[in-house]
Design an enzyme around this catalytic site. Structure first.
Site, PDB file in Angstrom:
ATOM      1  CD  GLU A  36      -2.340   1.881  -0.258  1.00 47.21           C
ATOM      2  OE1 GLU A  36      -2.968   2.510   0.290  1.00 47.21           O
ATOM      3  OE2 GLU A  36      -3.103   0.831  -0.243  1.00 47.21           O
ATOM      4  CE  LYS A 116      30.500  10.691  23.128  1.00 43.25           C
ATOM      5  NZ  LYS A 116      30.596   9.903  21.881  1.00 43.25           N
ATOM      6  NE  ARG A 137      31.718  16.872  16.261  1.00 48.87           N
ATOM      7  CZ  ARG A 137      30.862  17.199  18.118  1.00 48.87           C
ATOM      8  NH1 ARG A 137      30.630  18.063  18.074  1.00 48.87           N
ATOM      9  NH2 ARG A 137      30.745  15.734  18.085  1.00 48.87           N
ATOM     10  CE  LYS A 291      23.517  16.812  26.060  1.00 47.76           C
ATOM     11  NZ  LYS A 291      22.736  16.694  24.762  1.00 47.76           N
ATOM     12  CB  CYS A 412      65.793  11.718   6.681  1.00 48.15           C
ATOM     13  SG  CYS A 412      65.787  12.036   8.473  1.00 48.15           S
ATOM     14  CB  CYS A 427      64.240  12.247  13.350  1.00 46.50           C
ATOM     15  SG  CYS A 427      64.456  12.551  12.006  1.00 46.50           S
ATOM     16  CB  CYS A 433      62.543  14.277   8.183  1.00 48.44           C
ATOM     17  SG  CYS A 433      61.974  12.461   8.679  1.00 48.44           S
TER      18      CYS A 433
END
Length: 694
Positions: A36, A116, A137, A291, A412, A427, A433
């Site tokens: 339907e 949460k 966000r 909250k 490096c 380093c 590097c």
């Protein structure tokens, strides 16, 4: 059928279909058979196909997806989407409740509590009741415009159900994939020979960020609302629980498990309740959210940094699993820090397959006694970063291999130095590097450094991978980094390339403080860069400094001040105030590397110049010393500091007899007490603004 009758029929079909969508996708109580529903939907499609002038963006037929997008446009948030501070232990929750009670001057606080969700935070904008834009966000200030994809999610109403509709409303919540829908999707993927998703969150993220909205439409995503952003409401709401009820009545899906409790005992009881029910929920959660229920109290409490004071997330313990260390590699980060990483026998932890886990530093390796071949307990710390928790000693084989940090950078081959105060190895390759190259370039171009707008991660990846740039100095080689080369890159065009060239050109004129910060020297942030620029004034002076002598002088002065402080005597103003010997050694090490000096020299040769920092006197602030303590309701700490310094004042971190003003906000601590004891003038934010504007 007359035109009026046709419009009425289309409007009636849309209302009826959306009512059924709400009952099916939000309430889980369908009232008609699928056949339907399909008949009604096909009738509406037919009418709109025959009369395209009647099609509108809020029609249910527009949820099926549109043409693929080239990319997601940036979407600035009207109000920042802040993250929450986390609590993991009972005493942290009790401390949160105590801080709230003390700040509000009450003994008993009412809290709104809810699960949460483990999904993607989303902002939905409605104008006059109609959905007009949706965004991720992002960094909290700017997200990605995913409106077209969000329209495909049937639990998101295209039109608010209550009347009168708010003129403007921002609803915030989480897009996720229900566990049952995730299982069905993976079954489909397997049947089609596609890639299986690891967990519902990854499936939801991958589905929502498809450039082709038709793919998103083919995967069943769900939206749960948990609050409001900016809003012009026709009714006055007094509490967060009333906000959720208002959202619920406007056609959104909200957590049925939400509740209102009192005090720390109520919070912890709810945490236990949801923890016990977690496995039976239709969706994944990684904790609960508390909250303060009163909206007035929320405003009183305000925010600190990027999180509200009136809310906190109480996370569930990280999941753990057992694996075997097959090897220990070394990763090199942006600042050159070497991090040992355990290569693991693949193991499923906290919803993902884990093959690597951080060992943090060499001291952690030795403290935990981790060897190659050991069986270890692996945990996803905060459900994010996999780490080795401990060795299962009873399963240690007869022969295992110990681990030592390398003397040379594995990338490096530059010398590796030990940072004793941090148990870290670094380093010394700096700007040279390759392992640090991409992140060093991104940092160099960032807004607070050289501010090269448009030089983001994807573009830097291409520039480095195609050997177009290797160091920041290459950005200013206009003969090599040409408009034609930039325009030929993926997702670039002539206009975009012109904008990048213009941004690079604009960045040539900067300040010494920004330049020092852009170099990415270990330990040297914006404040240290400003102090160095203020002390040396020129780049030549900075490069010519006798750092060994400065460090010795600093250490001697610190020892002398320690003695004077013990005798109650006034301490001398320290050399390079705010910069300790450890930071000075880091600067010295960086500036002694020939390849770093070579990059700096090439940057100057290619036109990077510095504006002199000017300070102006406003209201007699020149020479005045300020200390900021507590949270200011209207200004961030950075904003307040910038305005004081622009007016000629100085901001320090500690209170002394030389302090002229202490600017006290909420939750001011020991600095305020010391200021009162010394009789120093204490002002609030409004008085500070008055001083700045006088």
């Amino acid at each position: 059928m007359t035109a009026d009758a046709l419009r009425e029929r289309v409007a009636r079909l849309r209302r009826e279909i959306e009512q059924h969508n709400h009952r099916y996708y939000v309430l889980d109580t369908p009232s008609i058979a699928d056949a339907e529903y399909d008949r009604l939907f096909r009738e509406l499609q037919s009418l709109e196909a025959a009369h395209p002038e009647l099609i509108s963006t809020d029609s249910p037929t527009q949820r099926v997806g549109a043409a693929p997008l080239a990319e997601f446009a940036p979407a600035p948030h009207r109000q920042p989407m802040l993250s929450l501070n986390n609590a993991f232990a009972t005493d942290e929750v009790e401390a949160f409740d105590r801080r709230v009670r003390e700040a509000l001057g009450r003994e008993d606080i009412e809290y709104a509590v809810e699960p949460k969700f483990d999904g993607l935070a989303i902002s939905l904008i409605y104008e006059n009741g109609r959905f007009v834009r949706g965004a991720t966000r992002g960094d909290g200030y700017t997200g990605e415009d995913v409106t077209v994809n969000l329209r495909t999610i049937r639990s998101i109403p295209l039109q608010l159900t209550q009347s009168p509709a708010p003129q403007s409303l921002e609803v915030r919540g989480e897009v996720l994939m229900l566990r049952a829908d995730f299982e069905r999707l993976n079954q489909q993927q397997q049947a089609q020979g596609g890639k299986l998703f690891v967990n519902p969150r990854n499936a939801a993220a991958g589905s929502l960020r498809q450039l082709d909205p038709r793919i998103t439409a083919g995967r069943k995503l769900t939206f749960f609302a948990y609050g409001l952003g900016t809003a012009e409401l026709p009714v006055q709401l007094q509490s967060h629980s009333q906000v959720i009820d208002f959202i619920d009545k406007n056609g959104f899906r909200v957590a049925r498990e939400r509740d209102v409790v009192r005090g720390a005992a109520g919070l912890l009881n709810y945490y236990r309740r949801i923890g016990e029910a977690r496995a039976g929920l239709p969706y994944d959660i990684d904790g609960v959210v508390y909250k303060v229920n009163s909206l007035t109290a929320q405003q009183q409490l305000g925010h600190v940094a990027r999180a509200p004071r009136f809310a906190i997330a109480h996370k569930f313990p990280a999941e753990e699993a057992t694996s075997v260390v097959q090897g220990i590699d070394v990763q090199v980060g942006r600042t050159g820090t070497l991090t040992p990483v355990a290569r693991l026998q693949p193991v499923f932890v906290g919803g993902v397959n884990v093959t690597n886990a951080t060992l943090h530093n060499i001291d952690q390796v030795r403290t935990k006694d981790v060897h190659v071949g050991d069986t270890v307990i692996v945990r996803r710390a905060g459900d994010v970063i996999p780490e080795v928790v401990r060795v299962v000693m009873e399963k240690r084989p007869a022969e295992v291999q110990s681990f030592e940090m390398p003397e040379l950078c594995p990338v490096c081959q530059s010398r590796v130095e030990r940072i004793e105060s941090e148990a870290a190895y670094r380093c010394t390759g700096g700007l040279y590097c390759p392992a640090q190259r991409k992140q060093a370039l991104l940092h160099f171009a960032s807004r607070r450094a050289m501010d090269i707008e448009g030089l983001g991660e994807k573009l830097v990846d291409q520039l480095v991978d195609l050997d177009l740039i290797a160091t920041p100095a290459d950005l200013y080689d206009s003969e090599h980094l040409t408009l034609e080369k930039l325009a030929g890159l993926e997702r670039m065009a002539k206009k975009s390339a012109e904008n990048i060239i213009a941004a690079i050109e604009k960045s040539r004129r900067t300040t010494l403080a920004r330049f020092i910060y852009a170099l990415g020297i270990y330990h040297v942030g914006e404040e240290i860069s400003r102090l160095l620029a203020s002390h040396f004034d020129t780049l030549d002076a900075l490069l010519a400094a006798d750092w060994d002598a400065l460090i010795s002088e600093k250490e001697l002065l610190q020892k002398e001040n320690t003695k004077r402080r013990a005798k109650g005597l006034e301490i001398e103003e320290p050399l390079l105030a705010g910069i300790g010997p450890e930071i000075m050694r880091s600067v010295a090490t960086f500036l002694r590397q020939p390849h770093n000096l070579e990059v700096i020299e090439r940057l100057i040769e290619r036109g990077v110049t510095f504006e002199r920092q000017q300070t102006v006197s406003a209201g007699g602030l020149t020479g005045k010393t300020f200390v900021l303590t507590g949270a200011l309701p209207g200004l961030s700490r950075d904003e307040a500091k910038a305005r004081i310094e622009a007016a000629g004042g100085k901001v320090t971190g500690s209170v002394s007899k030389k302090t002229d003003f202490v600017v006290a906000g909420s939750d001011a601590g020991s600095k305020l007490d010391k200021a009162q004891a010394l009789g120093i003038r204490i002002i609030d934010e409004q008085q500070l603004i008055a001083l700045l504007e006088s």
